[in-house]
Design a protein around this motif. Sequence first.
Motif, PDB file in Angstrom:
ATOM      1  N   GLU A  20      65.375  22.860 -29.941  1.00  0.00           N
ATOM      2  CA  GLU A  20      65.855  24.239 -30.006  1.00  0.00           C
ATOM      3  C   GLU A  20      66.703  24.584 -28.800  1.00  0.00           C
ATOM      4  N   PRO A  21      67.719  25.454 -28.976  1.00  0.00           N
ATOM      5  CA  PRO A  21      68.495  25.896 -27.820  1.00  0.00           C
ATOM      6  C   PRO A  21      67.604  26.690 -26.883  1.00  0.00           C
ATOM      7  N   ALA A  22      67.733  26.396 -25.619  1.00  0.00           N
ATOM      8  CA  ALA A  22      66.966  27.148 -24.640  1.00  0.00           C
ATOM      9  C   ALA A  22      67.545  28.544 -24.527  1.00  0.00           C
ATOM     10  N   GLU A  23      66.677  29.508 -24.306  1.00  0.00           N
ATOM     11  CA  GLU A  23      67.152  30.866 -24.090  1.00  0.00           C
ATOM     12  C   GLU A  23      67.871  30.885 -22.749  1.00  0.00           C
ATOM     13  N   ARG A  51      82.791  22.079 -22.660  1.00  0.00           N
ATOM     14  CA  ARG A  51      81.670  21.346 -22.073  1.00  0.00           C
ATOM     15  C   ARG A  51      80.967  22.179 -21.001  1.00  0.00           C
ATOM     16  N   ARG A  52      81.729  22.878 -20.161  1.00  0.00           N
ATOM     17  CA  ARG A  52      81.109  23.697 -19.106  1.00  0.00           C
ATOM     18  C   ARG A  52      80.268  24.827 -19.691  1.00  0.00           C
ATOM     19  N   ILE A  53      80.792  25.489 -20.715  1.00  0.00           N
ATOM     20  CA  ILE A  53      80.027  26.582 -21.325  1.00  0.00           C
ATOM     21  C   ILE A  53      78.758  26.037 -21.976  1.00  0.00           C
ATOM     22  N   ARG A  54      78.887  24.944 -22.717  1.00  0.00           N
ATOM     23  CA  ARG A  54      77.717  24.359 -23.382  1.00  0.00           C
ATOM     24  C   ARG A  54      76.673  23.926 -22.360  1.00  0.00           C
ATOM     25  N   LYS A  55      77.102  23.243 -21.319  1.00  0.00           N
ATOM     26  CA  LYS A  55      76.149  22.752 -20.317  1.00  0.00           C
ATOM     27  C   LYS A  55      75.559  23.897 -19.497  1.00  0.00           C
ATOM     28  N   ALA A  56      76.343  24.950 -19.260  1.00  0.00           N
ATOM     29  CA  ALA A  56      75.807  26.109 -18.537  1.00  0.00           C
ATOM     30  C   ALA A  56      74.681  26.755 -19.332  1.00  0.00           C
ATOM     31  N   SER A  60      72.302  20.933 -25.885  1.00  0.00           N
ATOM     32  CA  SER A  60      72.753  19.601 -26.284  1.00  0.00           C
ATOM     33  C   SER A  60      73.791  19.753 -27.400  1.00  0.00           C
ATOM     34  N   LEU A  61      74.435  18.655 -27.753  1.00  0.00           N
ATOM     35  CA  LEU A  61      75.379  18.693 -28.881  1.00  0.00           C
ATOM     36  C   LEU A  61      74.679  19.110 -30.174  1.00  0.00           C
ATOM     37  N   PRO A  62      73.492  18.560 -30.487  1.00  0.00           N
ATOM     38  CA  PRO A  62      72.804  18.997 -31.719  1.00  0.00           C
ATOM     39  C   PRO A  62      72.435  20.477 -31.695  1.00  0.00           C
ATOM     40  N   GLY A  77      80.693  31.341 -45.196  1.00  0.00           N
ATOM     41  CA  GLY A  77      81.780  30.402 -45.438  1.00  0.00           C
ATOM     42  C   GLY A  77      81.254  28.983 -45.506  1.00  0.00           C
ATOM     43  N   ARG A  78      82.095  28.097 -45.941  1.00  0.00           N
ATOM     44  CA  ARG A  78      81.705  26.693 -45.966  1.00  0.00           C
ATOM     45  C   ARG A  78      81.732  26.164 -44.544  1.00  0.00           C
ATOM     46  N   THR A  79      80.675  25.491 -44.171  1.00  0.00           N
ATOM     47  CA  THR A  79      80.558  24.926 -42.839  1.00  0.00           C
ATOM     48  C   THR A  79      80.105  23.481 -42.972  1.00  0.00           C
ATOM     49  N   ALA A  80      80.600  22.651 -42.100  1.00  0.00           N
ATOM     50  CA  ALA A  80      80.196  21.250 -42.098  1.00  0.00           C
ATOM     51  C   ALA A  80      78.702  21.148 -41.790  1.00  0.00           C
ATOM     52  N   THR A  81      78.130  20.001 -42.046  1.00  0.00           N
ATOM     53  CA  THR A  81      76.724  19.768 -41.732  1.00  0.00           C
ATOM     54  C   THR A  81      76.546  19.687 -40.221  1.00  0.00           C
ATOM     55  N   ALA A  82      75.332  19.855 -39.765  1.00  0.00           N
ATOM     56  CA  ALA A  82      75.049  19.783 -38.329  1.00  0.00           C
ATOM     57  C   ALA A  82      75.448  18.427 -37.755  1.00  0.00           C
ATOM     58  N   SER A  83      75.205  17.350 -38.495  1.00  0.00           N
ATOM     59  CA  SER A  83      75.564  16.026 -37.980  1.00  0.00           C
ATOM     60  C   SER A  83      77.084  15.851 -37.888  1.00  0.00           C
ATOM     61  N   SER A  84      77.821  16.394 -38.851  1.00  0.00           N
ATOM     62  CA  SER A  84      79.289  16.331 -38.781  1.00  0.00           C
ATOM     63  C   SER A  84      79.814  17.186 -37.636  1.00  0.00           C
ATOM     64  N   LEU A  85      79.213  18.360 -37.464  1.00  0.00           N
ATOM     65  CA  LEU A  85      79.627  19.240 -36.367  1.00  0.00           C
ATOM     66  C   LEU A  85      79.339  18.591 -35.018  1.00  0.00           C
ATOM     67  N   LYS A  86      78.213  17.906 -34.898  1.00  0.00           N
ATOM     68  CA  LYS A  86      77.888  17.212 -33.651  1.00  0.00           C
ATOM     69  C   LYS A  86      78.987  16.211 -33.309  1.00  0.00           C
ATOM     70  N   SER A  87      79.429  15.475 -34.306  1.00  0.00           N
ATOM     71  CA  SER A  87      80.506  14.512 -34.101  1.00  0.00           C
ATOM     72  C   SER A  87      81.814  15.212 -33.705  1.00  0.00           C
ATOM     73  N   MET A  88      82.115  16.327 -34.384  1.00  0.00           N
ATOM     74  CA  MET A  88      83.327  17.079 -34.064  1.00  0.00           C
ATOM     75  C   MET A  88      83.278  17.626 -32.645  1.00  0.00           C
ATOM     76  N   ILE A  89      82.133  18.179 -32.250  1.00  0.00           N
ATOM     77  CA  ILE A  89      81.994  18.737 -30.900  1.00  0.00           C
ATOM     78  C   ILE A  89      82.226  17.642 -29.867  1.00  0.00           C
ATOM     79  N   SER A  90      81.666  16.474 -30.116  1.00  0.00           N
ATOM     80  CA  SER A  90      81.869  15.352 -29.202  1.00  0.00           C
ATOM     81  C   SER A  90      83.355  15.007 -29.095  1.00  0.00           C
ATOM     82  N   ARG A  91      84.031  14.975 -30.209  1.00  0.00           N
ATOM     83  CA  ARG A  91      85.471  14.674 -30.197  1.00  0.00           C
ATOM     84  C   ARG A  91      86.265  15.772 -29.511  1.00  0.00           C
TER      85      ARG A  91
END
Length: 128
Positions: A20-23, A51-56, A60-62, A77-91
């Motif tokens: 889970e995302p930390a508060e 990356r800075r905003i996510r890490k702040a 995690s990517l998931p 709206g149509r949204t990609a799956t979490a696993s596809s989004l994880k890959s996109m975020i990494s890219r």
Amino acid sequence: MLTVKTGSAGTEQAGSDGDEPAEPATSSNELLDQLRQEPDWEQLPFFRRLRRIRKARDWSLPQLAGRMVLVGRQHKGRTATASSLKSMISRWENDEIVPDDRNRRLLADALGCQVADLGLTVDPDVIW
């Protein structure tokens, strides 16, 4: 597997397999204000800001991918799956590709910021 839990304030939180995302210790606005105070912030390209905003937020990517899925559901709206989004975020974070207009808005909403905070622009004619 994506899990959705309701936090103590009644807000939805998403994670992957219990991840889970930390508060955040500070609010979204406070966090962004702190990042904007960094001397090199204005010169940072999109992939470094992301990356800075996510890490702040200590996400995690998931975790970010799970948040994006929830935001996508809220916008019906149509949204990609979490696993596809994880890959996109990494890219995105590795400067391989840049998100399209819908994913820019989805990403910004998931992070609790504006598209401009990511160093990106958005087409005002795109329906969100």
